[in-house]
Scaffold this active site. Sequence first.
Site, PDB file in Angstrom:
ATOM      1  N   GLY A  13      28.589  45.410 -28.745  1.00 38.20           N
ATOM      2  CA  GLY A  13      27.311  45.886 -29.269  1.00 38.20           C
ATOM      3  C   GLY A  13      27.232  45.914 -30.780  1.00 38.20           C
ATOM      4  N   GLY A  14      28.035  45.070 -31.463  1.00 35.64           N
ATOM      5  CA  GLY A  14      27.953  44.971 -32.911  1.00 35.64           C
ATOM      6  C   GLY A  14      26.885  43.982 -33.346  1.00 35.64           C
ATOM      7  N   LEU A  15      26.956  43.550 -34.607  1.00 34.47           N
ATOM      8  CA  LEU A  15      25.913  42.688 -35.156  1.00 34.47           C
ATOM      9  C   LEU A  15      25.777  41.375 -34.396  1.00 34.47           C
ATOM     10  CD1 LEU A  15      26.426  43.241 -38.990  1.00 34.47           C
ATOM     11  CD2 LEU A  15      24.340  43.734 -37.697  1.00 34.47           C
ATOM     12  N   ALA A  16      26.897  40.714 -34.085  1.00 34.21           N
ATOM     13  CA  ALA A  16      26.822  39.423 -33.389  1.00 34.21           C
ATOM     14  C   ALA A  16      26.221  39.587 -31.997  1.00 34.21           C
ATOM     15  CB  ALA A  16      28.207  38.786 -33.308  1.00 34.21           C
ATOM     16  N   SER A  42      29.354  50.795 -33.746  1.00 38.05           N
ATOM     17  CA  SER A  42      30.201  49.600 -33.690  1.00 38.05           C
ATOM     18  C   SER A  42      30.871  49.363 -35.039  1.00 38.05           C
ATOM     19  CB  SER A  42      29.366  48.375 -33.306  1.00 38.05           C
ATOM     20  OG  SER A  42      28.843  48.523 -32.004  1.00 38.05           O
ATOM     21  N   HIS A  43      31.959  48.599 -35.020  1.00 37.77           N
ATOM     22  CA  HIS A  43      32.734  48.401 -36.252  1.00 37.77           C
ATOM     23  C   HIS A  43      31.960  47.619 -37.309  1.00 37.77           C
ATOM     24  CE1 HIS A  43      36.160  48.399 -38.820  1.00 37.77           C
ATOM     25  NE2 HIS A  43      36.350  47.087 -38.745  1.00 37.77           N
ATOM     26  N   HIS A 257      43.646  42.507 -46.264  1.00 42.29           N
ATOM     27  CA  HIS A 257      42.750  42.842 -47.373  1.00 42.29           C
ATOM     28  C   HIS A 257      43.561  43.465 -48.506  1.00 42.29           C
ATOM     29  CE1 HIS A 257      39.365  44.478 -49.628  1.00 42.29           C
ATOM     30  NE2 HIS A 257      38.551  43.788 -48.839  1.00 42.29           N
ATOM     31  N   ARG A 273      36.017  45.260 -56.743  1.00 43.72           N
ATOM     32  CA  ARG A 273      36.553  44.263 -57.672  1.00 43.72           C
ATOM     33  C   ARG A 273      35.469  43.292 -58.123  1.00 43.72           C
ATOM     34  NH1 ARG A 273      40.042  41.194 -54.663  1.00 43.72           N
ATOM     35  NH2 ARG A 273      39.455  42.321 -52.762  1.00 43.72           N
ATOM     36  N   SER A 410      32.104  36.989 -43.257  1.00 44.02           N
ATOM     37  CA  SER A 410      32.184  37.468 -41.866  1.00 44.02           C
ATOM     38  C   SER A 410      30.932  38.239 -41.479  1.00 44.02           C
ATOM     39  CB  SER A 410      33.420  38.347 -41.671  1.00 44.02           C
ATOM     40  OG  SER A 410      33.319  39.536 -42.421  1.00 44.02           O
ATOM     41  N   VAL A 411      30.439  39.101 -42.381  1.00 47.02           N
ATOM     42  CA  VAL A 411      29.199  39.817 -42.087  1.00 47.02           C
ATOM     43  C   VAL A 411      28.071  38.807 -41.907  1.00 47.02           C
ATOM     44  CG1 VAL A 411      27.632  41.633 -42.842  1.00 47.02           C
ATOM     45  CG2 VAL A 411      30.036  41.734 -43.479  1.00 47.02           C
TER      46      VAL A 411
END
Length: 663
Positions: A13-16, A42-43, A257, A273, A410-411
């Site tokens: 149920g995340g963005l994708a 969701s993450h 990261h 950064r 990725s987003v």
Amino acid sequence: MKIIYTDVLVIGGGLAGLRIGIGAKRRGHDVIILSLVPPKRSHSCAAQGGMQASLGNVIKGQGDNEDVHFEDTVRGSDWGADQRVVRMFVNSAPKAVRELAAWGVPWSRVRRGDRDVIINGQKVTISERDEAHGLVAQRDFGGTKKWRTCYVSDGTGHAMLYTMSDQAIGNGIPVHERMEAIALIHDGGRCYGAVVRNLVTGELIAYVAKATVIAAGGAGRLYRVTTNAVISEGIGTAIALETGVVALGNMEAVQFHPTPVFPAGILLTEGARGDGGLLRDGDGHRFMPDYEPEKKELASRDVVSRRMEEHIAKGKSARSRFGDHLWLDITLLGEQHIKHNLREVFEICHYFLGIDPVKEWVPVRPAQHYTMGGVRTNHTGESPTLRGLFSAGEAACWDMHGFNRLGGNSVAETVVAGMIVGEFIADFCDRSENDVSIPTRLIHETLQREQAKLDALIDGRGTENPALLMAEMQHVMTANVGIFRNGNRLDEAVGALQKLLLRSRNIGLRCKARGANPELVTAYRVQKMLKLALCVAFGALERSESRGAHFREDFPRRDDARWLKRTLATWKSEADSLPSLAYENLDVQKMELPPGWRGYGAKDYIDHPATAARLSEIDELKKKYDGADRFTIQQKLMPYEDLLPERFRGKNERIDEMMEGAR
């Protein structure tokens, strides 16, 4: 036996997952989304820094376009990406940003006139154009030639996810929460849905669908220290692996990261950064220019993480009671900027570390962050070996990231892949030959098999503790399959993980509850996660080169002659203790940008034998079409637009590139 039928079943149920569901629903298909948690938890919500799209609005983004974004992404992938998919992505990303704006995402906006920014540690005044006033703003991110990352302060994922979730609600898409897919229903050639466990009651339900989508995120919890949420355990990817026919691509490609806070591993956005923050060692020295004089702190993530660990190994770290670390210095950005553009950074430092980043440096050290590998798909998002199974987002190897992804890509991929794959899924469901015709026997057998596995865990007399197995797996992965890898440690990891997998077949539970039972959940998940961990470790052991985030100390050179190929891992039998590995060659002759120097470190790599010929062919094409516009030349080099759904084709308009018919 309870069976629920739908056209499209989305696992995640995340963005994708939400964007795929919206796309399919708007085409007239019934959609059900499964989620471990309420979608707004969701993450995807944790993404801070932004989403890359070549809008070219800000003055430091002037001249940006799809060609520049394409080159940055391919170089960032260390030539592991599918370049046609990268082209599909960079063409669609500006459309996705504008769609999200129309849906209500409150993107940070450009303000005309002078403003002070920090570049290379120095305060610089830049002037934004009048015609850009009010357009979506962009900030700098690592590995890019232009300021391209669109953002909402440093809460980009939060704003995007809430907006997307509201769109799903507005479209009447049901989300079944606290539901976990634990196996796919398939006959070896066609996927028909999934067996789903209700995490509250323990009931198993069969969801039968024309198209099944895995959009369940990454597998960061294979490692002890990760920026990923506790639900990011890779179970969606694992149930695809357990079919025995679905391949996972490039599972050894794991990104670390540079700037999670130490020791908790909570992410501090790359925007810190990108906005001008500096990395300092225990002596207060800014060390990144010593290693990467051109890009410094904004080299690609895999490069910065390695340089940080190299510097620590030289004895240059700061120390606390938790161990060695380095410092992130954002004090030079000033209180106004930190509290408005980096609000989450300020709050994380305040609540989790008890420090004020306006005045104090922040302790940081690299930690696992992203899984480049996942369910191998073609450009439509469908598995080439199991019809009706699709995947998108971090769970998928689409493959636009190759062996390292750029921050902000990725987003962007979640919504761009969601847009594109959602259309292909709707096309799939439109075709009558894809209607579901499944014997109930197959559903019964799959349900009974999965129930028997759970019963064996609950009723069995095993002696192994699933939580301890999980902790041992995470220790092995962190110690031996991290930023720096070598054959001896990888071989040790594979052996240790195989033993853990065998031990996981002898789990005993203290809690025998069949409903809400966290110990049971850990037990069946760790069995799946160990298979994923073996795909990562064994793939890394067999890949005797360094590429992107996969760095072998004993094979430090990128070897295009032998290893310009994608790893494919399958798990043929439940009794196996290792995945089967095969390889998919990347065709240099079809590349728009043949392999070359990434732009970091020494120009030390082994060329592919076809590279020189392809470069010569490209030069000849450019001479032949000298004077033609960039779109004509690009299409001659590598046609791709016919791969896109028709509604997402077409050019993107910018301040400096106005054109008829653009979007």
